[in-house]
Design a protein around this motif. Sequence first.
Motif, short mmCIF file in Angstrom:
data_model
loop_
_atom_site.label_atom_id
_atom_site.label_comp_id
_atom_site.label_asym_id
_atom_site.label_seq_id
_atom_site.Cartn_x
_atom_site.Cartn_y
_atom_site.Cartn_z
N ARG A 57 3.05 63.52 -14.26
CA ARG A 57 2.43 62.81 -13.14
C ARG A 57 1.92 63.79 -12.09
O ARG A 57 0.76 63.70 -11.65
CB ARG A 57 3.47 61.86 -12.52
CG ARG A 57 2.94 61.04 -11.33
CD ARG A 57 4.08 60.31 -10.63
NE ARG A 57 5.06 61.25 -10.10
CZ ARG A 57 4.92 61.89 -8.93
NH1 ARG A 57 3.84 61.67 -8.17
NH2 ARG A 57 5.84 62.72 -8.51
N ASP A 240 0.87 52.88 -11.10
CA ASP A 240 1.43 54.17 -11.44
C ASP A 240 0.96 54.66 -12.81
O ASP A 240 1.68 55.37 -13.50
CB ASP A 240 2.96 54.10 -11.42
CG ASP A 240 3.63 55.46 -11.28
OD1 ASP A 240 3.06 56.33 -10.59
OD2 ASP A 240 4.71 55.65 -11.86
N HIS A 245 -2.86 58.40 -10.74
CA HIS A 245 -2.45 59.77 -10.43
C HIS A 245 -3.67 60.64 -10.13
O HIS A 245 -3.64 61.46 -9.21
CB HIS A 245 -1.66 60.36 -11.60
CG HIS A 245 -0.48 59.54 -11.99
ND1 HIS A 245 0.09 59.59 -13.24
CD2 HIS A 245 0.26 58.63 -11.28
CE1 HIS A 245 1.12 58.77 -13.29
NE2 HIS A 245 1.24 58.17 -12.12
N GLN A 293 3.46 58.82 -4.43
CA GLN A 293 2.99 59.92 -5.28
C GLN A 293 3.27 61.29 -4.66
O GLN A 293 3.42 62.27 -5.38
CB GLN A 293 1.49 59.77 -5.55
CG GLN A 293 1.09 58.45 -6.18
CD GLN A 293 1.64 58.25 -7.58
OE1 GLN A 293 2.18 59.18 -8.18
NE2 GLN A 293 1.52 57.06 -8.12
#
Length: 313
Positions: A57, A240, A245, A293
């Motif tokens: 991620r 997500d 990302h 994030q």
Amino acid sequence: MTTALSPQAVRDVLAAGARAPSGHNTQPWILRADGPDGFEVRGDPDRTLPVTDPDHRALRLACGAALAGMRLALRARELRTHVRLLPDPEDPWSFARLRAGSPLPCSPAERALAAAIGHRHSHRRAFGEGEVRPGLRAELRRAAEAERSWLYWIETPVERDAVAGLVAEAAHAQDADPAWRAEQEAWTGRGEGALDGVPAAGPRPPRDDPWRVRDLTGGAGDPDRPDRHAAIGVLATAHDLPLAHLQAGQALQRVLLTATVHGLGASFVAPPVEVPSTRAALRVLLGGALWPQAVLRLGPKAGDDVPSPRRPV
């Protein structure tokens, strides 16, 4: 319509992408020209952090930030940009294709952001006097919104204490993991001549600082003073998946460059988004609808930043 780029323009765009931030300065991207007017951004499977970032991620965030820098470099040349994210469903490491389009005037704001790329560095020391004013917080939030992300400011004492508690919990969990400690030691405290990783320079954070809980100097720095009044922002997305990302990475770079334009320093508060349990708790704190994030600390700069090394383009 597309525009053929000169060799110097191609180098400048690639260099702008390579200035992006990344976890432990791993620079986990492969940036390359793709024809006379295009570029490809790929993740580099040889530069992953298997313990800290097992699902890649944070790697995708870094590659999104690199893409944002490349876009701004093209806009500074007054060219449109055309981006396709995740262009090849069969290739999980192909993150974006970027092409230069027809001429389009560059706004003063875009030109300022592009000019800030070479001046943005993580500010790991304590901040100077002053605060991040409400108007500037709103501008930083708009910078995130421009890339389909959200910057949530942790403002109340109750929220700050809750997030600080998650930072401490995550840092404790990581410090207790020998594999995590070995991974951090492999990428930090780098000596002169290193092309990646975090240099052994700058101050060590004091033990009672709630936001700076990692010594990235390899034990070589002098202790810094506590910094309890930093502005804390959480960059978040509506979902997500890998697409989010990459969008968050572009938002991250735009937020950091906006901060740089206004003379602010910024660095990452990484632990709470790296440990699954604390990331889930942080999501609850944000209301349950957003996915955190990145956590950032921002404030007026105090002293010079220590630039992280970069691999040659």
